[in-house]
Design a protein around this motif. Structure first.
Motif, PDB file in Angstrom:
ATOM      1  N   ALA A  59     -29.363 -19.501  47.114  1.00  0.00           N
ATOM      2  CA  ALA A  59     -28.551 -19.692  45.491  1.00  0.00           C
ATOM      3  C   ALA A  59     -27.641 -17.910  44.975  1.00  0.00           C
ATOM      4  CB  ALA A  59     -29.625 -19.643  45.140  1.00  0.00           C
ATOM      5  N   ALA A  60     -28.773 -17.088  45.987  1.00  0.00           N
ATOM      6  CA  ALA A  60     -27.952 -15.522  46.019  1.00  0.00           C
ATOM      7  C   ALA A  60     -26.630 -15.866  45.806  1.00  0.00           C
ATOM      8  CB  ALA A  60     -28.941 -14.389  46.339  1.00  0.00           C
ATOM      9  N   ASP A  61     -26.431 -15.790  47.554  1.00  0.00           N
ATOM     10  CA  ASP A  61     -25.039 -16.157  47.589  1.00  0.00           C
ATOM     11  C   ASP A  61     -23.916 -17.324  46.929  1.00  0.00           C
ATOM     12  OD1 ASP A  61     -25.095 -13.885  49.930  1.00  0.00           O
ATOM     13  OD2 ASP A  61     -26.184 -15.039  51.103  1.00  0.00           O
ATOM     14  N   LEU A  62     -24.503 -18.252  47.214  1.00  0.00           N
ATOM     15  CA  LEU A  62     -23.697 -19.025  45.816  1.00  0.00           C
ATOM     16  C   LEU A  62     -23.437 -18.309  44.343  1.00  0.00           C
ATOM     17  CD1 LEU A  62     -22.611 -21.191  45.453  1.00  0.00           C
ATOM     18  CD2 LEU A  62     -24.613 -22.169  43.995  1.00  0.00           C
ATOM     19  N   GLN A  63     -24.407 -17.354  43.778  1.00  0.00           N
ATOM     20  CA  GLN A  63     -23.812 -16.497  42.573  1.00  0.00           C
ATOM     21  C   GLN A  63     -23.323 -15.840  43.214  1.00  0.00           C
ATOM     22  OE1 GLN A  63     -25.798 -17.405  39.521  1.00  0.00           O
ATOM     23  NE2 GLN A  63     -24.170 -16.477  39.205  1.00  0.00           N
ATOM     24  N   HIS A  64     -22.835 -14.845  43.916  1.00  0.00           N
ATOM     25  CA  HIS A  64     -22.411 -13.801  44.581  1.00  0.00           C
ATOM     26  C   HIS A  64     -20.846 -14.592  44.429  1.00  0.00           C
ATOM     27  CE1 HIS A  64     -24.466 -11.065  45.643  1.00  0.00           C
ATOM     28  NE2 HIS A  64     -25.206 -11.270  47.251  1.00  0.00           N
ATOM     29  N   ILE A  65     -20.321 -16.052  44.899  1.00  0.00           N
ATOM     30  CA  ILE A  65     -19.088 -16.651  44.242  1.00  0.00           C
ATOM     31  C   ILE A  65     -18.875 -17.327  43.602  1.00  0.00           C
ATOM     32  CG2 ILE A  65     -18.038 -19.318  44.330  1.00  0.00           C
ATOM     33  CD1 ILE A  65     -19.012 -18.795  47.959  1.00  0.00           C
ATOM     34  N   LEU A  66     -19.620 -17.294  42.483  1.00  0.00           N
ATOM     35  CA  LEU A  66     -19.720 -17.817  40.943  1.00  0.00           C
ATOM     36  C   LEU A  66     -19.251 -16.813  40.380  1.00  0.00           C
ATOM     37  CD1 LEU A  66     -22.805 -20.591  39.918  1.00  0.00           C
ATOM     38  CD2 LEU A  66     -20.691 -20.545  41.540  1.00  0.00           C
ATOM     39  N   ASP A  67     -20.032 -15.362  40.272  1.00  0.00           N
ATOM     40  CA  ASP A  67     -20.030 -14.590  39.915  1.00  0.00           C
ATOM     41  C   ASP A  67     -18.413 -13.376  40.065  1.00  0.00           C
ATOM     42  OD1 ASP A  67     -22.427 -13.651  38.402  1.00  0.00           O
ATOM     43  OD2 ASP A  67     -22.991 -12.663  39.814  1.00  0.00           O
ATOM     44  N   ALA A  68     -17.800 -13.701  41.293  1.00  0.00           N
ATOM     45  CA  ALA A  68     -16.660 -13.181  42.023  1.00  0.00           C
ATOM     46  C   ALA A  68     -15.596 -14.192  40.898  1.00  0.00           C
ATOM     47  CB  ALA A  68     -16.703 -13.132  42.704  1.00  0.00           C
ATOM     48  N   ILE A  83     -23.581 -16.633  54.611  1.00  0.00           N
ATOM     49  CA  ILE A  83     -25.393 -16.533  54.032  1.00  0.00           C
ATOM     50  C   ILE A  83     -26.177 -15.502  54.567  1.00  0.00           C
ATOM     51  CG2 ILE A  83     -27.043 -17.970  52.749  1.00  0.00           C
ATOM     52  CD1 ILE A  83     -25.771 -20.758  52.967  1.00  0.00           C
ATOM     53  N   SER A  84     -26.017 -14.215  54.492  1.00  0.00           N
ATOM     54  CA  SER A  84     -26.835 -13.773  54.376  1.00  0.00           C
ATOM     55  C   SER A  84     -27.891 -12.841  53.156  1.00  0.00           C
ATOM     56  CB  SER A  84     -26.614 -12.158  54.691  1.00  0.00           C
ATOM     57  OG  SER A  84     -25.835 -10.936  53.494  1.00  0.00           O
ATOM     58  N   ASP A  85     -27.988 -12.550  52.078  1.00  0.00           N
ATOM     59  CA  ASP A  85     -28.907 -13.036  51.404  1.00  0.00           C
ATOM     60  C   ASP A  85     -29.546 -13.952  50.599  1.00  0.00           C
ATOM     61  OD1 ASP A  85     -27.176 -10.157  51.086  1.00  0.00           O
ATOM     62  OD2 ASP A  85     -26.515 -10.921  49.210  1.00  0.00           O
ATOM     63  N   ARG A 145     -16.084 -29.074  44.487  1.00  0.00           N
ATOM     64  CA  ARG A 145     -17.468 -29.363  46.065  1.00  0.00           C
ATOM     65  C   ARG A 145     -17.904 -28.158  46.840  1.00  0.00           C
ATOM     66  NH1 ARG A 145     -17.928 -34.586  43.479  1.00  0.00           N
ATOM     67  NH2 ARG A 145     -16.286 -34.277  42.161  1.00  0.00           N
ATOM     68  N   ILE A 146     -19.137 -28.134  46.560  1.00  0.00           N
ATOM     69  CA  ILE A 146     -19.702 -26.650  47.423  1.00  0.00           C
ATOM     70  C   ILE A 146     -20.603 -27.548  48.525  1.00  0.00           C
ATOM     71  CG2 ILE A 146     -21.539 -25.034  46.961  1.00  0.00           C
ATOM     72  CD1 ILE A 146     -21.061 -25.657  43.315  1.00  0.00           C
ATOM     73  N   TYR A 147     -20.319 -26.384  49.350  1.00  0.00           N
ATOM     74  CA  TYR A 147     -20.665 -27.232  50.932  1.00  0.00           C
ATOM     75  C   TYR A 147     -21.171 -26.282  51.811  1.00  0.00           C
ATOM     76  CZ  TYR A 147     -19.260 -31.987  50.917  1.00  0.00           C
ATOM     77  OH  TYR A 147     -18.607 -33.249  51.024  1.00  0.00           O
ATOM     78  N   VAL A 148     -22.181 -26.254  52.685  1.00  0.00           N
ATOM     79  CA  VAL A 148     -22.836 -25.083  53.429  1.00  0.00           C
ATOM     80  C   VAL A 148     -22.868 -26.160  55.074  1.00  0.00           C
ATOM     81  CG1 VAL A 148     -25.568 -26.242  52.610  1.00  0.00           C
ATOM     82  CG2 VAL A 148     -25.006 -23.608  53.534  1.00  0.00           C
ATOM     83  N   THR A 149     -22.724 -25.078  55.116  1.00  0.00           N
ATOM     84  CA  THR A 149     -23.013 -25.868  57.069  1.00  0.00           C
ATOM     85  C   THR A 149     -24.129 -25.697  58.125  1.00  0.00           C
ATOM     86  OG1 THR A 149     -22.746 -23.358  58.029  1.00  0.00           O
ATOM     87  CG2 THR A 149     -20.439 -24.921  57.710  1.00  0.00           C
ATOM     88  N   GLY A 150     -24.582 -25.980  58.455  1.00  0.00           N
ATOM     89  CA  GLY A 150     -26.304 -26.101  59.306  1.00  0.00           C
ATOM     90  C   GLY A 150     -27.177 -25.792  58.516  1.00  0.00           C
ATOM     91  N   GLY A 197     -34.570 -17.874  50.595  1.00  0.00           N
ATOM     92  CA  GLY A 197     -34.876 -17.238  52.458  1.00  0.00           C
ATOM     93  C   GLY A 197     -33.131 -16.840  52.654  1.00  0.00           C
ATOM     94  N   GLY A 198     -33.302 -15.546  53.627  1.00  0.00           N
ATOM     95  CA  GLY A 198     -32.143 -15.449  53.686  1.00  0.00           C
ATOM     96  C   GLY A 198     -31.349 -15.402  55.182  1.00  0.00           C
ATOM     97  N   ASP A 199     -30.540 -14.380  55.869  1.00  0.00           N
ATOM     98  CA  ASP A 199     -29.993 -14.451  57.568  1.00  0.00           C
ATOM     99  C   ASP A 199     -30.024 -16.207  58.160  1.00  0.00           C
ATOM    100  OD1 ASP A 199     -31.536 -11.962  57.732  1.00  0.00           O
ATOM    101  OD2 ASP A 199     -32.794 -12.301  58.443  1.00  0.00           O
ATOM    102  N   ASP A 200     -29.509 -16.928  57.716  1.00  0.00           N
ATOM    103  CA  ASP A 200     -28.912 -17.539  58.134  1.00  0.00           C
ATOM    104  C   ASP A 200     -27.878 -17.762  58.932  1.00  0.00           C
ATOM    105  OD1 ASP A 200     -31.274 -19.793  57.676  1.00  0.00           O
ATOM    106  OD2 ASP A 200     -30.453 -19.975  55.683  1.00  0.00           O
ATOM    107  N   TYR A 201     -26.674 -17.210  58.352  1.00  0.00           N
ATOM    108  CA  TYR A 201     -25.419 -16.961  58.909  1.00  0.00           C
ATOM    109  C   TYR A 201     -25.042 -18.056  59.112  1.00  0.00           C
ATOM    110  CZ  TYR A 201     -27.374 -11.883  58.806  1.00  0.00           C
ATOM    111  OH  TYR A 201     -27.646 -10.505  58.447  1.00  0.00           O
ATOM    112  N   GLU A 202     -25.354 -18.686  57.721  1.00  0.00           N
ATOM    113  CA  GLU A 202     -23.969 -20.312  57.932  1.00  0.00           C
ATOM    114  C   GLU A 202     -22.805 -19.332  57.118  1.00  0.00           C
ATOM    115  OE1 GLU A 202     -24.596 -22.583  59.924  1.00  0.00           O
ATOM    116  OE2 GLU A 202     -26.355 -22.808  60.420  1.00  0.00           O
ATOM    117  N   LEU A 203     -22.297 -20.792  56.639  1.00  0.00           N
ATOM    118  CA  LEU A 203     -20.897 -20.334  55.817  1.00  0.00           C
ATOM    119  C   LEU A 203     -21.179 -21.856  54.498  1.00  0.00           C
ATOM    120  CD1 LEU A 203     -18.381 -20.521  58.679  1.00  0.00           C
ATOM    121  CD2 LEU A 203     -19.300 -18.794  56.928  1.00  0.00           C
ATOM    122  N   LEU A 204     -20.953 -20.569  53.132  1.00  0.00           N
ATOM    123  CA  LEU A 204     -21.148 -21.613  52.095  1.00  0.00           C
ATOM    124  C   LEU A 204     -19.840 -21.505  51.567  1.00  0.00           C
ATOM    125  CD1 LEU A 204     -22.957 -23.184  49.846  1.00  0.00           C
ATOM    126  CD2 LEU A 204     -22.805 -20.528  49.097  1.00  0.00           C
TER     127      LEU A 204
END
Ligand code: ADP
Ligand code: MG
Length: 333
Positions: A226-235, A221-223, A162-167, A271-278
């Motif tokens: 969606a973009a940071d989730l994509q980094h997890i998916l790619d890796a 989450i800096s980028d 399951r995918i979760y995001v903080t904040g 949008g970026g710059d949240d610095y929340e965790l995914l």
């Protein structure tokens, strides 16, 4: 013919070129380029190292970024990368590029902000470098931390997680739009502006999660979501199915978006710059995750699930497939 420039390459191709030929792993290097922080092991100690810089005119504008907030932010964005790996920050190094004409009071404020964030996180300065900058302030911080028993990597997402995001995501991007338009003083929107200028790394939550060992992959989450989730998916070489409406924006967020003619969903996912965790986590550990969220006052939102079929599949509340337009930040395009 026009000679090609970095705009044609893009940020991630530039990184790829410099990363080429470098080890992902070697004797003491457990994890090199490709995650939020590098992981090094010496004897039975595992250390984390990360570096990030903020530059005037790129990351902030002096008309809207208070110097003390900048000092806090440059440390917090690095602490956020240590949090993403589940670690504990210990020491930092400070690189300063300063214009000769910068007022002394600006430097005093910057230092006060930086020390405030450092005291909060119990990290000490262990070195740095100082130079004159021909244009604008550049600050680069490197943080050294200690890993927990469990380390979160981007490549550990499993099918079925399951995918979760903080904040609250999207607020920092909304804040940036408000700041750029000079609307920061309005009381109804001030907190969004503070989310942009004064982010706070989720260190406590991340460390407790690492001690529990119950999550798989994590990124900050800096980028953009969606973009940071994509980094997890790619890796992790997996895909995901997410509900674009899972994250419920508040009425005040929607009102501010309407005023700026911004689509709330684009700010939340792009949008970026949240610095929340995914993060991704097996279903059997969700209760544990929720209890860590409650113990650390960290709101958590489920977004969807990791799938075997590659790509990011986005759906609305009615289950219809939606194509996301702009996803995330790239420094050169
Ligand atoms: P983050 O947003 O978490 O700080 P980045 O997107 O900046 O991560 O970087 C992605 C990865 O690429 C990280 O592992 C980082 O260490 C690495 N990286 C970025 N720039 C360079 C560079 N110029 N040379 C080598 N590695 C780099
Ligand atoms: Mg990061």
């Amino acid at each position: 013919m026009r000679s090609s420039t970095l705009t044609d390459l893009g940020e991630f191709e530039i990184i790829r070129q410099f990363a080429q030929g470098e080890p992902r792993q070697s004797s003491n290097l457990v994890r090199g380029i490709g995650d939020d922080a590098s992981v090094l092991r010496f004897g039975n100690k595992t250390l984390l190292i990360t570096t990030d810089m903020l530059q005037q005119g790129v990351h902030f504008d002096r008309h809207w970024m208070p110097w003390d907030h900048l000092g806090e932010k440059v440390l917090e964005v690095n602490l956020s990368d240590i949090a993403a790996m589940g670690g504990k920050p210990l020491y930092y190094w400070l690189g300063l590029g300063l214009p000769a004409g910068l007022p002394k009071t600006a430097l005093d404020q910057l230092r006060r902000g930086l020390k405030r964030a450092a005291r909060r996180a119990k990290v000490r300065c262990a070195g740095g470098d100082t130079t004159r900058s021909p244009r604008g302030v550049i600050i680069s911080v490197t943080v050294l931390g200690e890993a927990s028993r469990h380390i979160f990597y981007r490549d550990r997402a499993h099918v079925g997680d399951r995918i979760y995001v903080t904040g609250k995501v999207g607020e920092a991007a909304l804040g940036l739009e408000l700041l750029k338009r000079g609307l920061a003083k309005q009381p109804a929107v001030r907190r969004y502006c503070l989310r942009q200028t004064r982010p706070r790394a989720r260190l406590d939550f991340a460390r407790r999660l690492a001690q529990s060992g119950c999550a798989h992959a994590m990124i900050d989450i800096s980028d953009g979501l969606a973009a940071d989730l994509q980094h997890i998916l790619d890796a992790s070489q997996v895909g995901a199915k997410v509900d674009l409406d899972a994250f419920k924006a508040s009425p005040s967020f929607r009102r501010a978006c309407a005023k700026l003619k911004k689509n709330p969903q684009s700010l939340i996912w792009g949008g970026g710059d949240d610095y929340e965790l995914l993060l991704t986590i097996p279903q059997r550990h969700i209760r544990r995750l929720q209890s860590i969220g409650r113990a650390t006052a960290t709101p958590l939102t489920p977004l969807g699930q990791i799938t075997r079929s590659k790509g990011l599949g986005c759906y609305d509340a009615q289950g219809r497939r939606v194509i996301l337009k702009k996803t995330g930040y790239n420094h050169f395009s």
